[in-house]
Design a protein around this motif. Structure first.
Motif, short mmCIF file in Angstrom:
data_model
loop_
_atom_site.label_atom_id
_atom_site.label_comp_id
_atom_site.label_asym_id
_atom_site.label_seq_id
_atom_site.Cartn_x
_atom_site.Cartn_y
_atom_site.Cartn_z
N PRO A 131 5.64 -11.81 5.29
CA PRO A 131 5.47 -10.81 6.34
C PRO A 131 4.28 -9.89 6.08
N ARG A 132 3.83 -9.29 7.14
CA ARG A 132 2.76 -8.30 7.09
C ARG A 132 3.29 -7.01 7.70
N GLY A 133 2.42 -6.05 7.90
CA GLY A 133 2.82 -4.84 8.60
C GLY A 133 3.70 -3.91 7.80
N ALA A 134 4.65 -3.27 8.48
CA ALA A 134 5.48 -2.22 7.88
C ALA A 134 6.27 -2.76 6.70
N TRP A 135 6.39 -1.93 5.65
CA TRP A 135 7.06 -2.34 4.43
C TRP A 135 8.58 -2.43 4.61
N ASP A 136 9.17 -1.49 5.34
CA ASP A 136 10.62 -1.42 5.48
C ASP A 136 10.96 -0.82 6.84
N GLN A 137 12.25 -0.62 7.09
CA GLN A 137 12.69 -0.16 8.40
C GLN A 137 12.16 1.24 8.71
N VAL A 138 12.08 2.09 7.72
CA VAL A 138 11.57 3.45 7.95
C VAL A 138 10.16 3.40 8.52
N ASN A 139 9.31 2.58 7.92
CA ASN A 139 7.94 2.48 8.40
C ASN A 139 7.84 1.67 9.68
N LEU A 140 8.72 0.67 9.83
CA LEU A 140 8.74 -0.08 11.09
C LEU A 140 9.10 0.84 12.25
N ASP A 141 10.03 1.76 12.02
CA ASP A 141 10.40 2.71 13.08
C ASP A 141 9.21 3.56 13.48
N ARG A 142 8.36 3.92 12.51
CA ARG A 142 7.16 4.70 12.86
C ARG A 142 6.20 3.84 13.68
N GLN A 143 6.05 2.60 13.29
CA GLN A 143 5.18 1.69 14.05
C GLN A 143 5.74 1.48 15.46
N LEU A 144 7.05 1.23 15.53
CA LEU A 144 7.70 1.00 16.82
C LEU A 144 7.54 2.20 17.75
N ALA A 145 7.68 3.38 17.21
CA ALA A 145 7.59 4.58 18.05
C ALA A 145 6.27 4.62 18.81
N LYS A 146 5.20 4.27 18.13
CA LYS A 146 3.88 4.27 18.77
C LYS A 146 3.73 3.11 19.75
N PHE A 197 0.87 -1.16 0.00
CA PHE A 197 0.00 0.00 0.00
C PHE A 197 0.91 1.22 0.00
N LYS A 198 0.60 2.21 -0.83
CA LYS A 198 1.50 3.34 -1.04
C LYS A 198 0.88 4.64 -0.56
N ASP A 199 1.76 5.58 -0.21
CA ASP A 199 1.29 6.89 0.18
C ASP A 199 0.98 7.72 -1.07
N ARG A 200 0.63 8.97 -0.89
CA ARG A 200 0.18 9.79 -2.02
C ARG A 200 1.31 10.11 -3.00
N GLU A 201 2.55 9.87 -2.59
CA GLU A 201 3.67 10.10 -3.49
C GLU A 201 4.19 8.82 -4.12
N GLY A 202 3.50 7.71 -3.83
CA GLY A 202 3.90 6.44 -4.41
C GLY A 202 4.91 5.66 -3.59
N ASN A 203 5.22 6.11 -2.39
CA ASN A 203 6.17 5.40 -1.53
C ASN A 203 5.47 4.25 -0.82
N PRO A 204 6.06 3.06 -0.81
CA PRO A 204 5.42 1.95 -0.08
C PRO A 204 5.44 2.20 1.41
N ILE A 205 4.31 1.94 2.06
CA ILE A 205 4.19 2.18 3.50
C ILE A 205 4.03 0.87 4.27
N ASP A 206 3.07 0.05 3.86
CA ASP A 206 2.93 -1.24 4.53
C ASP A 206 2.56 -2.31 3.51
N VAL A 207 2.66 -3.55 3.95
CA VAL A 207 2.48 -4.69 3.07
C VAL A 207 1.01 -4.87 2.72
N ASN A 208 0.75 -5.02 1.44
CA ASN A 208 -0.57 -5.44 0.99
C ASN A 208 -0.65 -6.96 1.07
N GLN A 209 0.28 -7.63 0.38
CA GLN A 209 0.35 -9.08 0.42
C GLN A 209 1.75 -9.54 0.06
#
Length: 943
Positions: free
Chosen positions: A549-564, A531-543
């Motif tokens: 794996p599920r959830g965050a697409w990469d470390q950048v997005n995992l860090d956002r998930q982890l922070a919360k 699933f991508k953001d409005r600029e086309g960057n992948p954010i989390d796994v569709n399938q």
């Protein structure tokens, strides 16, 4: 046909559908109408969907309608409507073809040309009418409706009074009696030469070469009647539909709302002078929505206008279709419209009587649904001081069906949607437009009190009753409605008492293994989609196929998930925490606890100390085979400063294979805990669970979601496993925790209750763990058997996730021009965590106190003696706390133990003799009090 951009039928299957479940009730999702499909009459005589396809001769699809009566009939007010072979629900607006007012002689066929393909060599015979429906070549569902509005004909053997004729062919899931034969790019389905209609598609239709036949000049167009003047109340009538539907009318009213932008393409008018005083048109609304097919909407709120147009019903809303040239502004209204002060009507009939009127509801409103707020600007509201409720969270449908029905009725009576006056999708076509309502400081949380600041239009749109602002909302909407702050009371969990706290938290697909890692592991660079953001960057796994794996697409997005999640877990500050939906790392060739260790490392880094440890997984020999384990798992983390593990963890490993109770769910995980330093016999067993979801499986028809029979089996297996594990561990105290995917009164929970486990809901009865379909309920639970329940001192379901819009989640980062994400605890997951306070048992050890006096002989009036005290625990504990020294019934000194020892001084003494010093250790939580004596000899000294 009106522009496609106006249609919002997409919402019927997305955001608004969730609240539709609540407002319509569980039973309201299905229905049966009486038949209206018998001949003679107009019937669909032939259908061809291969036009312009590969190998086709004809360029266009077509439908042939036959008049099977013995007299001329008109097609005015009818439409052809199409669904795919497996389609359900109302017809999409692009698949509706309104038919003109033409007269078709007895026995004649009327040819309707539909969409063209890219191929073909031959035009159809000159068609009688041209539409644009794209019919599938091999099969579909096509019907002749008695309305030009979208209709849901149903499924299976069609029986619907609005359907004049229905053809289901190929792989169609809706039909008359049984589906007709499949077709190809070069064949159609058609009736026999007489147009025989026995209401059986399989009997009446055969596949063969297309034979389009037009009516031509034999089918003259019926001239439209001249418009007739009517009041708005007369146009509305007292029923669900206008008595003048399809007819041209002239009327006048005051413009009360205008939508020149946003996609409504229209305005609302209401009879001048209405809204106050006696209702002269009871049962008939005094207002109507005016749709303008093209051109700029120039209506001005407050002006009196006269309009000429055709009455229609659009998805249940009575409206006028008025061209821009047929709007005549007559200046400021003489009297004007007063917003009608009323309690929100509790019935459809009561609402219909005020459809499109300007209203000022007198109710208190509570936010009950914000699932589609960040996408469509819709906010589900409920009258009263609480949101709508999941019926099966309050009543069991087998035990108390009347109770379930009462909740459904209450939901239907209280629910309404506050809209934004627009059709925009703020996650797709309008993603670069700042969404309405939601802001970092205006989260519009479920459970918040909603206060309407302006009058609104009582509107029917998207299959739901809505409160429409009188203009499009393009900011935070505070001029229209404001929402109470429910975040501040939830900055931290409520106090639950006790000396230990037990929590449970669904961490919503916490996966450190990235999609890129999985692609490399599988050797397939396209194994994962995102699933991508409005600029086309992948954010989390569709399938990630087949089970990655599920959830965050990469470390950048995992860090956002982890922070919360780190923020939320550390703020909970519990001593034992169960986790659900964490990565099962063994599925990716890693240590099973790899993801769990990473989470603990992040928690400790944030805490600045070794605040957390995890309970290691059992050995592979004591686990199900990896092929029988899910890609997500359950786990335990705990505070090693306050809690100790008692023995290894245990997994129910015998029920995961084919036919096992947990073949399609995560196996229960059990771990015994005790307070640090306590006896093993003081331990308590905690079993974490994650039952089968409601999203797939068998529907047992009880309204408890799919796979209810599976969850019942899992509940029975859990009881047996928990009791056997507790017996083996030698403890009587058992807690069952986690995500049971079962609302509080559903069958799986009844199994647990019947086996002696007591639910521990929040002390605040308004708290629940989950929101779905605009309704509150708890899927996550803490249960305790009798021995464990006696330990519980308090309970809280921390309202930080389910009440929040999904727009605040890491997975919606940069989806819209309005940034909502923040590295805080709010919307760390989709489930709320729960915690309970425990007065955990702690059997004290015996202690032994010894003391020595140095020197043991001193001179009177001058000498002092140092008393050295050592206290030891019978089972090796190092006692802490205070020792007191007593002489002659009086306390003469105190000292604090350090590493089990203390020293203090006694003396000097006035006279000679023996002073008996009693040393009293007062005890601590671990060790019991004890005492001893030591003597000091006091002499007169040298003579």
């Amino acid at each position: 046909m009106r522009p496609l951009s106006r249609a919002r039928s997409r919402r019927l299957l997305t955001g608004s559908a969730t609240l539709a479940v609540a407002l319509g009730g569980l039973a309201g999702l299905t229905g049966t109408a009486s038949a209206n499909t018998a001949g003679p009459g107009p019937v669909i005589n032939e259908v061809y969907g291969g036009g312009g396809n590969s190998g086709a001769t004809l360029k266009n699809d077509f439908v042939e309608i036959r008049n099977t009566t013995t007299h001329t009939i008109s097609l005015g007010g009818l439409s052809l409507q199409y669904r795919s072979a497996t389609g359900t629900g109302p017809t999409g607006s692009s698949n509706i073809d309104p038919l003109p007012s033409v007269d078709v002689p007895a026995g004649a066929t009327y040819l309707v040309q539909e969409a063209a393909g890219l191929g073909g060599m031959q035009d159809l015979p000159t068609p009688d009418h041209i539409g644009s429906i794209g019919v599938a070549a091999t099969g579909g569902q096509l019907f002749l409706a008695d309305s030009t509005s979208a209709i849901d004909p149903g499924t299976g053997d069609i029986s619907n009074t609005q359907v004049l004729d229905f053809v289901g062919w190929g792989s169609a899931t809706a039909f008359e009696a049984a589906k007709g034969p499949a077709t190809t790019n070069t064949t159609s389905v058609s009736r026999d030469g007489a147009g025989t209609d026995t209401n059986s598609n399989v009997a009446d239709f055969t596949a063969g070469s297309p034979t389009p036949s037009a009516c031509g000049a034999a089918c003259p167009t019926t001239p439209p009647p001249p418009p007739t003047p009517h009041t708005i109340a007369e146009i509305q009538g007292t029923g669900d539909t206008s008595p003048y539907a399809g007819q041209p009318v002239v009327t006048e009213g005051v413009v009360t709302a205008a939508y020149p932008t946003g996609g409504f393409f229209g305005y609302t008018i209401q009879t001048d002078g209405t809204g106050s005083g006696p209702d002269a048109t009871q049962g008939e609304s005094d207002a109507v929505f005016v749709h303008q097919p093209s051109g700029a909407v120039a209506a001005t709120v407050g002006d009196l206008v006269k309009v000429t147009g055709t009455v229609s019903e659009f998805n249940g809303l009575t409206e006028l279709n008025v061209d821009a040239a047929d709007l005549h502004d007559e200046g400021t209204a003489p009297t004007g419209v007063t917003p009608l002060s009323l309690a929100y009507p509790t019935t459809d009939a009561g609402r219909e009587a005020h459809e499109s009127e300007l209203v000022a509801p007198t109710d208190q409103f509570t936010v009950t649904d914000n699932f589609s707020t960040n996408q469509y600007g819709e906010i589900g509201l409920a009258t009263g001081d609480h949101q709508l409720w999941q019926p099966t969270d309050l009543f069991n449908p087998r035990i108390d069906p009347a109770g379930v029905a009462s909740v459904q009725a209450d939901n239907a009576a209280r629910g309404v949607v506050l809209n934004d006056g627009a059709t925009a999708n703020y996650l797709t076509t309008s993603k670069n437009t700042v969404m309405p309502w939601l802001r970092p400081d205006n989260p519009v949380r479920v459970g918040s009190t909603a206060t309407l600041r302006q009058p609104v239009i009582l509107d029917f749109r998207n299959g739901l009753w809505e409160l429409q602002p009188t203009h499009q909302v393009t900011d935070d909407g505070s001029a229209v409605a404001t929402f109470s702050d429910t975040r501040t009371p939830n900055l931290r969990p409520q106090a639950v008492g006790g000396d230990l706290e037990l929590g449970t938290f669904n961490v919503e697909n916490f996966f450190p293994t990235s999609a890129a890692e999985y692609d490399a592991l599988t050797g397939n660079p396209n194994a994962c989609t995102s699933f991508k953001d409005r600029e086309g960057n992948p954010i989390d796994v569709n399938q990630c196929s087949p089970n990655g794996p599920r959830g965050a697409w990469d470390q950048v997005n995992l860090d956002r998930q982890l922070a919360k999640e780190v923020k939320a877990i550390n703020l909970m500050n519990v001593d034992v925490m169960s986790l659900e939906e964490i990565e099962n790392s063994v599925q990716f060739g890693k240590n099973r606890d790899d993801a769990l260790a990473k989470l603990v490392d992040a928690l400790n880094a944030d805490a600045g100390s070794t605040r957390w440890a995890f309970a290691p997984s059992p050995s592979p020999a004591d686990l199900p085979a990896p092929a029988d384990q899910d890609v997500i798992r359950t786990a335990f983390i705990y505070n090693p400063n306050t809690v100790q593990l008692v023995g290894p963890s245990t997994v129910l490993s015998t029920e995961s294979g084919t036919g096992g109770a947990f073949e399609n769910a995560r196996e229960p995980l059990a771990q015994e805990f005790k307070r640090k330093g306590a006896f093993d016999s003081d331990g308590f067993l905690v079993v974490v669970n994650h039952f089968k979801s409601k999203g797939s499986g068998v529907d047992d028809g009880t309204g408890q979601g799919l796979a209810n029979p599976d969850r019942i089996r899992q509940a029975h297996a859990l009881v047996d496993f928990a009791q056997a594990t507790a017996q083996a561990d030698g403890t009587r105290k058992i807690f069952l925790v986690g995500d049971f995917n079962s609302y509080t009164q559903e069958d799986p929970m009844q199994v647990l209750y019947q086996n002696g486990f007591v639910n521990q809901p929040s002390d605040d009865k308004r708290d629940t763990s989950y929101e779905f379909g605009g309704m509150a309920g708890s899927l996550d639970h803490v249960l305790a058997n009798t021995a464990a329940a006696s330990m519980v001192t308090g309970r809280d379901v921390w309202q930080i996730n389910a009440e929040e819009s999904v727009g605040f989640e890491y997975s919606r980062f940069n989806y819209n021009a309005e940034p909502l994400y923040a590295p805080d605890q709010f919307r760390a997951s989709d489930h709320n965590p729960e915690l309970v306070g425990l007065s955990a048992p702690f059997t004290q050890q015996e202690s032994t106190t010894t003391a020595t006096a140095s020197p043991s002989t001193i001179q009177k009036k001058k000498g002092t003696s140092r008393i050295d005290v050592t206290v030891s625990g019978a089972l090796g504990a190092t006692p802490t706390g205070t020792v007191e020294l007593w002489i002659g019934g009086q306390r003469v000194a105190t000292a604090t133990l350090a590493n089990g020892t203390a020293s203090t001084v006694v003396g000097p003494f006035a006279g000679a003799g023996t002073q008996v010093v009693e040393v009293r250790y007062l005890g601590d939580q671990v060790t019991k009090p004890s005492s001893t004596t030591v003597s000091v000899t006091v002499t007169n000294g040298p003579k």
